[in-house]
Design an enzyme around this catalytic site. Structure first.
Site, PDB file in Angstrom:
ATOM      1  N   HIS A 171      34.459  73.447   4.103  1.00 23.87           N
ATOM      2  CA  HIS A 171      33.350  73.490   4.878  1.00 23.87           C
ATOM      3  C   HIS A 171      32.004  73.026   4.180  1.00 23.87           C
ATOM      4  CE1 HIS A 171      31.177  74.500   8.512  1.00 23.87           C
ATOM      5  NE2 HIS A 171      30.139  74.632   7.914  1.00 23.87           N
ATOM      6  N   GLU A 172      31.527  73.607   3.120  1.00 24.31           N
ATOM      7  CA  GLU A 172      30.511  73.458   2.546  1.00 24.31           C
ATOM      8  C   GLU A 172      30.520  71.997   1.594  1.00 24.31           C
ATOM      9  OE1 GLU A 172      27.751  74.899   3.048  1.00 24.31           O
ATOM     10  OE2 GLU A 172      28.734  76.370   4.361  1.00 24.31           O
ATOM     11  N   HIS A 175      29.475  69.279   3.840  1.00 29.72           N
ATOM     12  CA  HIS A 175      28.038  69.153   3.901  1.00 29.72           C
ATOM     13  C   HIS A 175      27.158  68.487   2.671  1.00 29.72           C
ATOM     14  CE1 HIS A 175      27.557  71.305   7.882  1.00 29.72           C
ATOM     15  NE2 HIS A 175      27.846  72.239   7.351  1.00 29.72           N
TER      16      HIS A 175
END
Length: 519
Positions: A171-172, A175
């Site tokens: 997920h990160e 980003h």
């Protein structure tokens, strides 16, 4: 439930960490060196929270963010569309889930007392054998709440926390790579632990993030849920193709391989199941893998007890006089309660339809064909009768075939067999191969599908402190700037939507936890 020693160790460990951190910070002689040590390693502590941040991976992130710019632009643009759709879809899903939960609570309330009286045995069984089949999204209908030690077995915690960490890191990474692609400065990557739950984060330069356009912000904010969705799909593909991937080392479709039998399992014993046994049949139900095993047990538990064809002369020879009495549930017992090998069988002949015989189970059914009525046994000229075990409640007599060993005869609730015996559909082609490897891969894929999907849905909710908050704000800036000129008014619209989304998520979590812990 969670073992008390585990709770004590977790709470005690956090108390020791927090106390040590407080003492070192308050010491005049050690404070400076301690804070320098924390800063050099990127560590920080707060109550029940530990955080580690590093710039070691910055070069790697920058290489990913500058790799094939056109492809990354298309990739994160697709992610932006997905994130916006997921934001609206998550609201619909949570609304539907809340209605289902309320309906379930209303439907169960009037019957709860009756259920406790009438189904005490089955309720006790379900409580003692509760396990998690799916976590996160269940058939797209209900967002399941998972409480370790309550509806998540302790034995599955390693998979659970590993899948959470992998999902959080992916997920990160989304980003971070999207931010570098949009020329936002990347400060570092980190991992944290909150109580026992691991997670990840990226540190971006806020000023750069505020200067780019709302569409560019959307690409960054949506990248996390997009990458979680992709991880879930990739895990699903691996799970689906696992037989082909492992084909050179394992073969499938020949039975269910026993990988573990718990100590308290009724299948544990000299004539039970052992690790490495290959189960091929449950009664007359063929078992080619774990799915067949589960479906056969489900079918056996739902249908009435199957019978066995026994020659009339053999029946008379094996049976012996015994006292007949009725149990509380109306079934008949005709064997001594202390007998470990004999079972009461019921049958009918042309004159009487309610006859009972106490027979040695193995001798009676070892070479017998299954039946439902006497007509199923009239295939030979030798007169045969269909005898059915007379067992109480939902107990079943199940013949488990695992050649070349003698058939195991199991007497009990089918769910006891299902939850105390672990199996795999993958059979090693060579003795040096582990029987557990396919199970580990398969289980991890299932957890990644569930938890990564759940993380995508939850983060897409327009709720304070989640990705959905920033997705919503950027979406409103990109779409309503010409309609609502004043930014304060746009912020007010966003605030009201976030308030509603937060309330919806909180209601789902609260009611879900109540159902899991209080039912």
């Amino acid at each position: 439930m969670i073992p008390i020693p585990v709770v004590v160790c977790v709470l005690g460990g956090w108390c020791v960490i927090y106390l040590a951190d407080t003492l070192l910070r308050s010491s005049s002689s050690l404070k400076a060196s301690y804070e320098d040590w924390l800063m050099s390693y990127g560590l920080s502590f707060s109550p029940f929270h530990m955080r580690w941040q590093t710039a070691l991976f910055n070069r790697l992130f920058y290489s990913w963010g500058r790799w094939k710019p056109r492809f990354l632009y298309l990739w994160f643009s697709i992610g932006m569309v997905f994130g916006i759709v997921a934001m609206f879809g998550s609201v619909v899903l949570l609304g539907k889930t809340l209605m289902q939960t309320l309906t379930l609570m209303i439907a169960e309330a009037p019957t709860v007392q009756n259920d406790r009286v009438q189904n005490s045995n089955s309720a006790s069984l379900r409580s003692s054998l509760s396990s998690v089949d799916t976590i996160g999204l269940h058939s797209g209908k209900l967002l399941q709440k998972v409480v370790p030690g309550v509806n998540l077995p302790i034995s599955q915690l390693t998979y659970f926390f590993t899948a959470i960490l992998i999902s959080g890191v992916i997920h990160e990474v989304g980003h971070g790579v999207a931010a570098i692609r949009e020329q936002v400065r990347f400060n570092g990557f980190g991992i944290f632990i909150f109580i026992v739950y691991p997670g990840a984060f990226v540190d971006l330069f806020t000023t750069h993030l505020q200067l780019i356009s709302p569409v560019q912000q959307l690409r960054i904010f949506c990248a996390g849920v997009w990458h979680n969705f992709v991880l879930g799909v990739a895990s699903l593909i691996v799970l689906f193709l696992l037989p082909a991937i492992l084909f050179p080392f394992y073969y499938t479709g020949v039975g269910a391989l026993v990988t573990e039998v718990t100590e308290d399992s009724p299948a544990n014993g000299p004539r039970g199941l052992f690790v490495g046994d290959l189960v091929t049949n449950l009664q007359d139900c063929s078992v080619r893998g774990v799915e067949d095993w589960n479906s056969c047990l489900g079918e056996i538990s739902q249908k009435t007890q199957i019978g066995y064809c026994i020659n009339a002369a053999t029946l008379q020879q094996l049976s012996f006089p015994a006292r007949v009495y009725r149990r509380l549930d109306g079934t008949v017992e005709c064997c001594s309660n202390s007998s470990l090998t004999n079972i009461c069988f019921s049958y009918s002949n042309n004159l009487d339809s309610h006859l009972y015989a106490c027979l040695p189970a193995r001798k009676a059914i070892e070479a017998s064909q299954v039946c439902r009525t006497n007509m199923d046994c009239q295939k030979d000229f030798v007169p045969s009768l269909c005898v059915t075990p007379s067992l109480e409640n939902q107990t079943r007599l199940i013949r488990v075939k695992h050649p070349p060993h003698v058939d195991m005869l199991f007497v009990g609730h089918p769910m006891h067999l299902q939850y105390t015996v672990s199996l795999s559909s993958f059979v090693p082609r060579h003795n040096f191969l582990s029987v557990d490897l396919p199970v580990v891969i398969e289980t991890m894929c299932k957890y990644l599908i569930s938890l990564s999907g759940a993380l995508a849905v939850i983060n897409a909710v327009p709720c304070f402190a989640l990705d959905g908050q920033w997705i919503l704000n950027s979406f409103l800036e990109a779409t309503l700037a010409s309609l609502i000129v004043e930014k304060q008014n746009r912020d007010l619209v966003g605030f009201l939507i976030l308030l509603g989304g937060s309330a919806l998520l909180a209601a789902n979590v609260a009611l879900g936890l109540w159902l899991v812990t209080a039912r």
